[in-house]
Write an enzyme that holds these catalytic residues in place. Structure first.
Site, PDB file in Angstrom:
ATOM      1  N   GLU A  92       0.732  -1.218  -0.033  1.00 40.64           N
ATOM      2  CA  GLU A  92       0.161  -0.080   0.110  1.00 40.64           C
ATOM      3  C   GLU A  92       0.757   1.261   0.090  1.00 40.64           C
ATOM      4  O   GLU A  92       1.777   1.214   0.667  1.00 40.64           O
ATOM      5  CB  GLU A  92      -0.759   0.061   1.217  1.00 40.64           C
ATOM      6  N   CYS A 112       4.417  -7.463   8.324  1.00 38.26           N
ATOM      7  CA  CYS A 112       5.326  -6.753   9.238  1.00 38.26           C
ATOM      8  C   CYS A 112       5.447  -7.868  10.696  1.00 38.26           C
ATOM      9  O   CYS A 112       4.325  -8.547  10.779  1.00 38.26           O
ATOM     10  CB  CYS A 112       4.680  -5.802  10.098  1.00 38.26           C
ATOM     11  N   CYS A 119      -3.165  -3.345  14.690  1.00 37.13           N
ATOM     12  CA  CYS A 119      -2.745  -2.786  13.520  1.00 37.13           C
ATOM     13  C   CYS A 119      -3.237  -3.840  12.333  1.00 37.13           C
ATOM     14  O   CYS A 119      -2.876  -5.131  12.417  1.00 37.13           O
ATOM     15  CB  CYS A 119      -1.321  -2.557  13.464  1.00 37.13           C
ATOM     16  N   GLU A 165       8.234  -2.194   9.769  1.00 40.31           N
ATOM     17  CA  GLU A 165       8.766  -1.523  10.454  1.00 40.31           C
ATOM     18  C   GLU A 165      10.029  -1.088   9.961  1.00 40.31           C
ATOM     19  O   GLU A 165      11.105  -1.766   9.599  1.00 40.31           O
ATOM     20  CB  GLU A 165       9.371  -2.355  11.554  1.00 40.31           C
ATOM     21  N   LEU A 220       4.464   5.202  20.321  1.00 37.76           N
ATOM     22  CA  LEU A 220       4.456   4.494  21.663  1.00 37.76           C
ATOM     23  C   LEU A 220       3.361   4.001  22.059  1.00 37.76           C
ATOM     24  O   LEU A 220       3.175   2.972  22.669  1.00 37.76           O
ATOM     25  CB  LEU A 220       4.744   6.014  22.357  1.00 37.76           C
ATOM     26  N   CYS A 341      -3.989   1.717   8.062  1.00 40.56           N
ATOM     27  CA  CYS A 341      -2.826   1.420   7.430  1.00 40.56           C
ATOM     28  C   CYS A 341      -2.830  -0.009   7.146  1.00 40.56           C
ATOM     29  O   CYS A 341      -3.134  -0.854   8.159  1.00 40.56           O
ATOM     30  CB  CYS A 341      -1.604   1.862   8.281  1.00 40.56           C
TER      31      CYS A 341
HETATM   32  S1  SF4 Z   1       2.086  -0.700  13.659  1.00 45.64           S
HETATM   33 FE1  SF4 Z   1       3.619  -0.415  12.276  1.00 45.64          FE
HETATM   34  S2  SF4 Z   1       5.096  -1.804  13.377  1.00 45.64           S
HETATM   35 FE2  SF4 Z   1       3.317  -2.237  14.413  1.00 45.64          FE
HETATM   36  S3  SF4 Z   1       2.361  -4.102  13.419  1.00 45.64           S
HETATM   37 FE3  SF4 Z   1       1.867  -2.179  12.149  1.00 45.64          FE
HETATM   38  S4  SF4 Z   1       3.164  -1.932  10.548  1.00 45.64           S
HETATM   39 FE4  SF4 Z   1       4.230  -3.185  12.266  1.00 45.64          FE
END
Ligand code: SF4
Length: 355
Positions: A92, A112, A119, A165, A220, A341
């Site tokens: 994406e 990830c 997420c 990440e 955080l 996301c």
């Molecule tokens: S928030 Fe960022 S680091 Fe955490 S699982 Fe989703 S993509 Fe990965």
């Protein structure tokens, strides 16, 4: 032989590889200008570049290593692109319209491994890192889309906050930044670029040492270890104390401000008590941090999390403000499309599996 993306070369790497084969540095400047200023999409359009250079480059590199697969447009001007990579993986990229310009959020990994419990991107484990070329190509695809609209629009800001990440794909992420900030090319201001990490402390030290003048954001999301470990399993390996030590180092070394990202989850981390704890945690660096409060975009697979009530958001904000912590509530984008996301990607993968 699988050809690499031409966008993966930094200017220095391009110049070195041409020089090695006896070409003048001037040829590298010409190629770079065609790539990022004239934004051609094939070697055949580089009419001023020496034939031997073109032959050499086209043997090893190509322009397109991904195709647009799905595009969603929001009423607020946000566009979500789902690109299909050569190996069939989907990633994406998001274009957002702000008062200050156009920003693009890029993906750095396919999936990830950090596995933050709220997420959508982390729903699928990492299958591979993206090459630096694949990260730059996302910017180029968006820029080419803007070029076609013919309104003289330019990507002015970048957030490295998409799937993955970035500090787990460190070298490629650094090369990506070197390409996009190069003043002879896209020339995106380093101060307009923000890299966001879940808090890989070792890499934060390295990032500080790199002296790249881009911005750092930390996801955080909780002010104490018990809660943060519950939300983000990375906290088990790198607890808040270790993370804060690395931030102190970063602040001392770079003298730059850090953004603290805090997603507000209803009745999980959005009480006044957590706002007070967050203010305590950041008290000694309050001149140098900025808290971004992010209203949560619910994801079907994480039904345990809900969006905070507006009142809780405002109380959280007020509490931080009263304690002298700079903060703002993040403006939302693309709420009428798959805003979270990784949401578009995971929905599309499910849809294609069901077919
Ligand atoms: S928030 Fe960022 S680091 Fe955490 S699982 Fe989703 S993509 Fe990965």
């Amino acid at each position: 032989m699988v050809k690499e993306s031409i966008y993966g070369l930094t200017f220095e790497q391009l110049a070195a590889s041409l020089l090695e084969r006896g070409h003048k540095p001037y040829q590298a400047s010409l190629v770079w200008e065609y790539l990022y200023r004239k934004r051609v999409t094939s070697f055949s359009e580089m009419s001023d570049v020496k034939k031997e250079c073109i032959e050499m480059l086209s043997e090893s590199f190509e322009f397109q290593t991904m195709q647009q697969h799905v595009k969603q447009e929001s009423e607020d001007g946000t566009i979500k692109f789902l690109f299909k990579l050569r190996d069939g993986n989907l990633i994406e990229t998001v274009l957002m319209k702000h008062k200050y310009g156009l920003s693009v959020c890029v993906t750095t990994q396919v999936g990830c491994n950090i596995g933050c419990s709220f997420c959508a991107s982390g729903l699928l484990a990492k299958s591979r890192d993206l090459s630096s070329g694949e990260i730059v190509e996302q910017i180029m695809n968006v820029q080419l889309h803007l070029d076609q609209r013919n309104q003289d629009e330019k990507v002015s800001h970048i957030v490295v906050m998409g799937i993955g990440e970035p500090f787990d794909n460190f070298e490629n992420m650094i090369d990506f930044i070197k390409v996009v900030i190069n003043h002879k090319g896209l020339a995106i201001g380093a101060r307009h670029i923000t890299v966001s990490t879940s808090g890989l402390a070792n890499r934060i030290y390295e990032f500080a040492d790199s002296q790249l003048p881009v911005n750092l954001a930390i996801s955080l999301h909780a002010p104490n270890n018990e809660l943060r470990t519950r939300i983000m399993k990375i906290n088990r390996a790198i607890p808040i104390e270790k993370l804060m030590e690395s931030l102190d180092y970063y602040l001392e070394k770079t003298n730059k401000r850090i953004t603290i990202e805090y997603i507000l989850l209803r009745d999980v981390n959005d009480h006044k008590e957590e706002a007070e704890q967050l203010a305590d945690l950041l008290q000694d660096k309050k001149q140098k941090v900025y808290v971004n409060l992010i209203p949560y975009n619910p994801v079907d697979e994480h039904s345990q999390y809900q969006r905070s009530e507006e009142e809780s958001v405002l109380t959280f904000y007020d509490t931080l403000k009263k304690r002298g912590i700079n903060c703002k509530i993040r403006q939302e984008h693309g709420t009428d499309i798959d805003a979270a996301c990784g949401q578009l990607r995971s929905k599309q993968i499910k849809k294609e599996k069901a077919q």
